[in-house]
Design a protein around this motif. Structure first.
Motif, PDB file in Angstrom:
ATOM      1  N   ILE A   1      -8.607  -2.669   4.614  1.00  0.00           N
ATOM      2  CA  ILE A   1      -7.485  -2.574   3.990  1.00  0.00           C
ATOM      3  C   ILE A   1      -6.905  -1.520   4.747  1.00  0.00           C
ATOM      4  O   ILE A   1      -7.342  -0.455   4.368  1.00  0.00           O
ATOM      5  N   LEU A   2      -5.580  -1.375   5.041  1.00  0.00           N
ATOM      6  CA  LEU A   2      -5.037  -0.353   5.901  1.00  0.00           C
ATOM      7  C   LEU A   2      -4.533   0.618   4.761  1.00  0.00           C
ATOM      8  O   LEU A   2      -3.703   0.148   3.621  1.00  0.00           O
ATOM      9  N   TYR A   3      -4.634   1.921   5.076  1.00  0.00           N
ATOM     10  CA  TYR A   3      -4.013   2.784   3.880  1.00  0.00           C
ATOM     11  C   TYR A   3      -2.398   2.691   3.905  1.00  0.00           C
ATOM     12  O   TYR A   3      -1.784   2.807   2.708  1.00  0.00           O
ATOM     13  N   ASN A   4      -1.806   2.442   4.907  1.00  0.00           N
ATOM     14  CA  ASN A   4      -0.348   2.352   4.763  1.00  0.00           C
ATOM     15  C   ASN A   4      -0.032   1.233   3.598  1.00  0.00           C
ATOM     16  O   ASN A   4       1.347   1.177   3.369  1.00  0.00           O
ATOM     17  N   ASN A   5      -0.911   0.296   3.173  1.00  0.00           N
ATOM     18  CA  ASN A   5      -0.179  -0.768   2.302  1.00  0.00           C
ATOM     19  C   ASN A   5      -0.066   0.073   1.117  1.00  0.00           C
ATOM     20  O   ASN A   5       0.367  -0.620   0.060  1.00  0.00           O
ATOM     21  N   PHE A   6      -0.577   1.315   0.907  1.00  0.00           N
ATOM     22  CA  PHE A   6      -0.567   1.748  -0.375  1.00  0.00           C
ATOM     23  C   PHE A   6       0.492   2.750  -0.690  1.00  0.00           C
ATOM     24  O   PHE A   6       0.918   3.558   0.312  1.00  0.00           O
ATOM     25  N   ILE A   7       0.984   3.152  -2.100  1.00  0.00           N
ATOM     26  CA  ILE A   7       1.775   4.219  -2.097  1.00  0.00           C
ATOM     27  C   ILE A   7       1.250   5.310  -1.940  1.00  0.00           C
ATOM     28  O   ILE A   7       0.055   5.858  -2.536  1.00  0.00           O
ATOM     29  N   ILE A   8       1.717   6.406  -1.169  1.00  0.00           N
ATOM     30  CA  ILE A   8       1.110   7.468  -0.724  1.00  0.00           C
ATOM     31  C   ILE A   8       1.629   8.672  -1.416  1.00  0.00           C
ATOM     32  O   ILE A   8       2.885   8.865  -1.544  1.00  0.00           O
ATOM     33  N   ILE A   9       1.014   9.499  -2.047  1.00  0.00           N
ATOM     34  CA  ILE A   9       1.221  10.558  -3.053  1.00  0.00           C
ATOM     35  C   ILE A   9       0.950  12.130  -2.145  1.00  0.00           C
ATOM     36  O   ILE A   9       0.104  11.959  -1.655  1.00  0.00           O
TER      37      ILE A   9
END
Ligand code: SF4
Length: 173
Positions: free
Chosen positions: A165-173
């Motif tokens: 699962i790529l990190y870009n798929n997540f909301i990054i804070i």
């Protein structure tokens, strides 16, 4: 473990202001062609990582605007033998649960999770930038630059779903 340098308030290696630890030593053989840190491949390069080093990293994370720790190399995954990196990430998880831990490795996620010590370390990492640096695939335009084969992986979600699962798929804070 030795380390080559620490950058405080670093804005290059990850999201927001971060503390970036560059560990010394990489066992990749042959090394990545075009390795961007040939000096830091030596395990004796730089300075010994001490209790004071750890305290300076933990102190830096007390600043509210610092989003977390980035661990680069050298090769962090070849530096797990003495336990100090595992100890560091565990302590950060306990003391600063809201901060993120990013790690760069020249090995792939699939290679890393086969090794129990590396897997244990990865369980404390939020984002892994994985894979060999391949000069012919160099892409300075992509996020975190490197080469196109390298992925930005959301570690816990990938472990949970047993697929990348790529990190870009997540909301990054
Ligand atoms: S993993 Fe990093 S330090 Fe090791 S050879 Fe590749 S680029 Fe160089």
């Amino acid at each position: 473990m030795n380390y080559a340098s620490i950058f405080f308030d670093d804005t290059v290696n990850g999201i927001g202001f971060r503390t970036s630890l560059f560990v010394s030593g990489c066992s990749k053989n042959p090394p990545c062609k075009g390795c961007w840190s040939p000096l830091a491949r030596g395990f004796d390069y730089g300075m010994p990582y001490t209790e004071d080093t750890k305290e300076s990293i933990l102190d830096s994370l007390k600043k509210q605007y610092v989003k977390g720790l980035s661990i680069l190399g050298g090769e962090p995954m070849d530096n797990l033998g003495d336990g100090v990196l595992l100890d560091l990430v565990k302590e950060i998880r306990t003391k600063f649960p809201q901060k993120t831990i990013f790690c760069w490795s020249g090995y792939t996620f699939e290679e890393l999770i086969k090794d129990p010590i590396r897997l244990e370390f990865l369980k404390h990492v939020d984002m892994l930038r994985d894979g060999e640096y391949i000069e012919s695939l160099k892409d300075i335009a992509q996020y975190l630059s490197g080469s196109k084969n390298q992925r930005i992986i959301a570690v816990s979600e990938s472990l949970k779903q047993n697929k990348i699962i790529l990190y870009n798929n997540f909301i990054i804070i």
